[in-house]
Design an enzyme around this catalytic site. Structure first.
Site, PDB file in Angstrom:
ATOM      1  N   ARG A 184      11.839  14.053  -1.047  1.00 40.02           N
ATOM      2  CA  ARG A 184      10.954  13.523  -2.100  1.00 40.02           C
ATOM      3  C   ARG A 184      10.135  12.332  -1.633  1.00 40.02           C
ATOM      4  O   ARG A 184       9.380  11.756  -2.427  1.00 40.02           O
ATOM      5  CB  ARG A 184      11.794  13.123  -3.320  1.00 40.02           C
ATOM      6  CG  ARG A 184      12.597  14.267  -3.928  1.00 40.02           C
ATOM      7  CD  ARG A 184      13.634  13.733  -4.908  1.00 40.02           C
ATOM      8  NE  ARG A 184      14.646  12.918  -4.232  1.00 40.02           N
ATOM      9  CZ  ARG A 184      15.616  12.252  -4.862  1.00 40.02           C
ATOM     10  NH1 ARG A 184      15.686  12.311  -6.181  1.00 40.02           N
ATOM     11  NH2 ARG A 184      16.489  11.535  -4.170  1.00 40.02           N
ATOM     12  N   HIS A 244      14.141   3.813  -0.395  1.00 37.78           N
ATOM     13  CA  HIS A 244      13.704   4.361  -1.685  1.00 37.78           C
ATOM     14  C   HIS A 244      14.849   4.307  -2.686  1.00 37.78           C
ATOM     15  O   HIS A 244      16.011   4.499  -2.355  1.00 37.78           O
ATOM     16  CB  HIS A 244      13.191   5.806  -1.537  1.00 37.78           C
ATOM     17  CG  HIS A 244      14.266   6.813  -1.231  1.00 37.78           C
ATOM     18  ND1 HIS A 244      14.903   7.542  -2.220  1.00 37.78           N
ATOM     19  CD2 HIS A 244      14.813   7.216  -0.059  1.00 37.78           C
ATOM     20  CE1 HIS A 244      15.785   8.360  -1.659  1.00 37.78           C
ATOM     21  NE2 HIS A 244      15.757   8.181  -0.356  1.00 37.78           N
TER      22      HIS A 244
END
Length: 298
Positions: free
Chosen positions: A125, A177
């Site tokens: 992602r 992230h």
């Protein structure tokens, strides 16, 4: 949920302006300047004029060829990701790029001159080219579980050396992230097998900052904090490497920065970690763990 970062976040517009990494003649379109200007307008809430919109769209087609699926899920209706589907997608991607810029692949075949070296997580992602809106050939990349950099990882260090010594990149970006599975796993005590050896690197970082992390009661917020601290640790590990120290000693201009990507918003944020010299490194190494958490709500 607190939106505060562990370190004070510098002005994003100023930092984006610093990413003007390719000098081009004024009469020619500068791909990086094109996107930088759009980012500055975005973060400064400036509205594009009709003329700007037309110019940007034209330049997007001319110099920024991207995958047909850049702005959404794959249009393919069949289920699964078999090789035949992947090959069909590749043909569609290649065709779309050649229609926008017929000589794009010919230019790519002549060599690469990326100015950015990206160290990120393997998470599917967080695709660096897509989220940075840069074309193939503009970002040199190394990815692993949880964007960990350790001094014994010859794979990562070899890529770093090639990026700095051969490609002469000007920016090394370490990107963590939120929602990182590797960091979340390192917070717990469960065994996952072989990967435990790799997660041990993050667990060491957790142990070094245990007091600050234990003060955060919300589990998700604690994970976000460790994501940021883990990225900081990788920034400093890169900076301490003989590769970077040798580059700075010979006067090479290359800066290491830490950022974090929010999967829920699709946005990058700076973490306040910028190292472009031995002096910068020493200053960061003097920062105490408690000071890193000073601006985070408990």
């Amino acid at each position: 949920m607190s939106s505060n970062k562990i370190a004070i976040v510098p002005d994003i517009v100023g930092q984006v302006e610093n990413l003007a990494i390719i000098d081009a003649p004024k009469e020619e379109h500068n791909h990086h300047q094109h996107h930088i200007h759009r980012l500055i307008r975005k973060y400064s809430n400036e509205k594009d004029s009709d003329e700007d919109n037309i110019s940007d769209d034209d330049h997007d087609d001319a110099c920024c060829p991207r995958s047909p699926v850049t702005f959404g899920p794959s249009p393919a209706v069949e289920k699964g990701h078999g090789l035949s589907r992947l090959l069909r997608n590749n043909k569609a991607w290649s065709k779309a790029i050649r229609e926008r810029q017929p000589d794009f692949f010919e230019k790519c075949s002549q060599g690469q001159q990326p100015k950015v070296f990206w160290i990120g997580c393997s998470d599917s992602r967080v695709p660096e080219n897509e989220l940075l809106q840069l074309a193939p050939g503009e970002v040199f990349t190394h990815r692993n579980i949880a964007n960990v950099v350790v001094s014994t990882d010859l794979n990562c260090l070899s890529v770093l050396q090639y990026a700095v010594d051969v490609l002469k990149v000007e920016h090394v970006v370490v990107c963590g992230h939120y929602g990182c599975g590797g960091v979340a796993a390192a917070l717990g005590d469960q065994s996952y097998g072989l990967i435990d050896h790799w997660l041990g690197n993050i667990k060491e970082v957790k142990q070094q900052h245990r007091e600050g992390l234990d003060a955060i009661k919300d589990t998700e917020e604690k994970c976000r904090a460790l994501v940021e601290i883990n990225a900081r640790n990788s920034v400093l590990t890169v900076a301490k490497s003989p590769i970077m120290r040798a580059a700075w000693e010979r006067g090479q201009q290359v800066e290491i920065s830490g950022v974090v990507y929010d999967i829920q918003t699709g946005l990058l944020s700076e973490l306040g970690y910028h190292v472009k010299s031995e002096a910068d490194l020493n200053a960061h190494l003097k920062v105490q763990s408690k000071d890193l958490f000073a601006n985070r709500a408990k």
